[in-house]
Motif scaffolding. Structure first.
Motif, PDB file in Angstrom:
ATOM      1  N   THR A 125      -6.631  -0.086   3.389  1.00  0.00           N
ATOM      2  CA  THR A 125      -8.001  -0.327   3.832  1.00  0.00           C
ATOM      3  C   THR A 125      -8.052  -0.558   5.335  1.00  0.00           C
ATOM      4  N   GLN A 126      -7.147  -1.374   5.847  1.00  0.00           N
ATOM      5  CA  GLN A 126      -7.137  -1.651   7.283  1.00  0.00           C
ATOM      6  C   GLN A 126      -6.810  -0.401   8.086  1.00  0.00           C
ATOM      7  N   GLN A 127      -5.910   0.429   7.577  1.00  0.00           N
ATOM      8  CA  GLN A 127      -5.579   1.686   8.265  1.00  0.00           C
ATOM      9  C   GLN A 127      -6.798   2.595   8.357  1.00  0.00           C
ATOM     10  N   LEU A 128      -7.580   2.642   7.302  1.00  0.00           N
ATOM     11  CA  LEU A 128      -8.776   3.483   7.324  1.00  0.00           C
ATOM     12  C   LEU A 128      -9.847   2.901   8.237  1.00  0.00           C
ATOM     13  N   ILE A 129      -9.966   1.580   8.254  1.00  0.00           N
ATOM     14  CA  ILE A 129     -10.899   0.938   9.188  1.00  0.00           C
ATOM     15  C   ILE A 129     -10.498   1.255  10.621  1.00  0.00           C
ATOM     16  N   LEU A 149     -13.906  10.336   6.319  1.00  0.00           N
ATOM     17  CA  LEU A 149     -14.033   9.499   5.140  1.00  0.00           C
ATOM     18  C   LEU A 149     -12.636   9.166   4.634  1.00  0.00           C
ATOM     19  N   GLY A 150     -12.479   7.986   4.060  1.00  0.00           N
ATOM     20  CA  GLY A 150     -11.191   7.590   3.516  1.00  0.00           C
ATOM     21  C   GLY A 150     -11.223   7.552   2.001  1.00  0.00           C
ATOM     22  N   PHE A 151     -10.068   7.790   1.402  1.00  0.00           N
ATOM     23  CA  PHE A 151      -9.917   7.604  -0.044  1.00  0.00           C
ATOM     24  C   PHE A 151      -8.715   6.717  -0.292  1.00  0.00           C
ATOM     25  N   ILE A 152      -8.884   5.734  -1.186  1.00  0.00           N
ATOM     26  CA  ILE A 152      -7.792   4.851  -1.605  1.00  0.00           C
ATOM     27  C   ILE A 152      -7.645   4.935  -3.115  1.00  0.00           C
ATOM     28  N   GLY A 153      -6.429   5.153  -3.575  1.00  0.00           N
ATOM     29  CA  GLY A 153      -6.158   5.165  -5.011  1.00  0.00           C
ATOM     30  C   GLY A 153      -4.664   5.204  -5.259  1.00  0.00           C
ATOM     31  N   GLY A 154      -4.265   4.822  -6.466  1.00  0.00           N
ATOM     32  CA  GLY A 154      -2.851   4.871  -6.828  1.00  0.00           C
ATOM     33  C   GLY A 154      -2.474   6.290  -7.237  1.00  0.00           C
ATOM     34  N   ILE A 155      -1.867   7.035  -6.341  1.00  0.00           N
ATOM     35  CA  ILE A 155      -1.584   8.449  -6.586  1.00  0.00           C
ATOM     36  C   ILE A 155      -0.096   8.732  -6.728  1.00  0.00           C
ATOM     37  N   SER A 156       0.703   7.689  -6.915  1.00  0.00           N
ATOM     38  CA  SER A 156       2.129   7.882  -7.149  1.00  0.00           C
ATOM     39  C   SER A 156       2.583   6.923  -8.247  1.00  0.00           C
TER      40      SER A 156
END
Length: 368
Positions: free
Chosen positions: A84-88, A27-34
């Motif tokens: 997103t593309q990296q996770l795809i 599973l992937g997670f995307i968020g602004g973490i920095s």
């Protein structure tokens, strides 16, 4: 059987067992973490991590462990598209996140073209409502939440003239919230005065911004900004006009608003997706587990992201042969949430409650 043959047989059995072990589900997670405005992304990541750690402790999904791939979108749409593309490309079963509407609007089409479900976090823009795509979310759109604030200000606080300060850095959210709030407030008989648009950056002059935002002597000023910007603006506004009623949109409703705002945010009206005082068993168990794992209380981004992860995990468990994850989600439609049930319509949208709060003595309390 001699020792050598016994050792060979043991090695062969171990090797066979290793080969038979099913691969993990990614599973992937995307968020602004920095960066300075990482409160949404970091809290959302924590909520997802907790859900997956709990699932793995219970044996994963159908005997397969869950592997989480985390990507930082830096609150930037182009970086969100790359993530997103990296996770795809990594062949994830689903993407959890992003946490901001502007990144979601840019990234959701990529997930849709790839046939990968994107179960968003704190994304409420109207731009993604009613669209037949791979985008799902476990909270309602700005049309629902902004109307609650408009009703409260007009009916409960007798406010008739409102100014707005709107950060366009997350424009897909902030403009959507502005438009929905303005439309509803005006339908009640209220007026929208000065609307101060700006794009937040390290060079933002909050003294001048606060002065411009309160022009025209409004009865209240609503800040459609991040928690960091809201705290900085409240500090200036309290110095310039201490008695002005201040409110925010949900975007600012994280713990960072209180931590950074201090006395300047006392009395501010804050709508929230989280009822900190809920006594539901599910929420209380979540809060206890979150405290143990991260040593502080969960905010609304953690709760929303945890719900999103739980929905995806439950759908993966229920997925039938030959069925896409989207088909599973829409076949089941109803999922338990920490504060109430989650029901998806045909477009992967839902409705959710808005909890209006006031900041009193450094805490969010229910507004009445």
């Amino acid at each position: 059987m001699g020792p050598f043959r016994l050792a060979c047989l043991t090695l062969a059995l171990l090797t066979l067992g290793a080969c038979d072990a099913p691969p993990p589900i990614r599973l992937g997670f995307i968020g602004g973490i920095s960066g300075a405005n990482a409160d949404l992304g970091s809290s959302g990541r924590n909520g997802v991590q907790l859900a997956i750690e709990q699932a793995n402790a219970q044996g994963g999904v159908r005997g397969r462990s869950i592997e989480l791939l985390i990507k930082d979108d830096q609150l930037d749409p182009e970086q969100g598209q790359r993530a997103t593309q990296q996770l795809i490309d990594a062949q994830v079963a689903a993407i959890l996140g992003p946490m901001t509407s502007t990144v979601a609007v840019a990234s959701a089409p990529l997930a849709t073209r790839a046939g990968v479900v994107m179960m968003a976090g704190t994304v409420t823009t109207q731009a993604l409502a009613g669209v037949d795509d791979q985008f799902f979310r476990t909270i309602g759109s700005t049309a629902q939440h902004a109307a609650i604030m408009a009703n409260y200000l007009y009916d409960k606080r007798a406010i008739r003239l409102v100014n707005l300060a709107v950060d366009l850095r997350n424009q897909a959210y902030s403009k959507s919230w502005q438009d929905d709030f303005s439309r509803h407030f005006q339908s009640l008989g209220g007026r929208i005065g000065h609307v101060q648009h700006y794009t937040s950056s390290a060079q933002t002059d909050f003294v001048s911004l606060a002065n411009s935002a309160r022009s025209g002597q409004p009865h209240a000023l609503v800040l459609i900004t991040s928690a960091l910007d809201a705290a900085l603006l409240c500090n200036q506004l309290r110095q310039q006009q201490p008695d002005l009623l201040l409110a925010t949109s949900e975007w600012a409703g994280t713990g960072e608003l209180i931590e950074l705002g201090g006395r300047a945010v006392e009395g501010v009206v804050v709508p929230n997706y989280l009822d900190q005082h809920s006594q539901t068993p599910a929420f209380m168990a979540f809060r206890t587990a979150y405290r143990q794992r991260f040593q502080h209380d969960p905010g609304y981004p953690a709760l929303v992201a945890y719900n999103a992860a739980q929905v995806v995990l439950q759908a993966l468990s229920a997925q039938q042969p030959g069925e896409s994850l989207k088909q599973t989600l829409l076949r089941q439609r109803d999922y338990p949430g920490l504060l109430g049930p989650i029901h998806f319509d045909d477009f992967g949208d839902t409705r959710s409650h808005t909890y209006l709060t006031l900041i009193r003595n450094g805490e969010f309390i229910n507004a009445h």
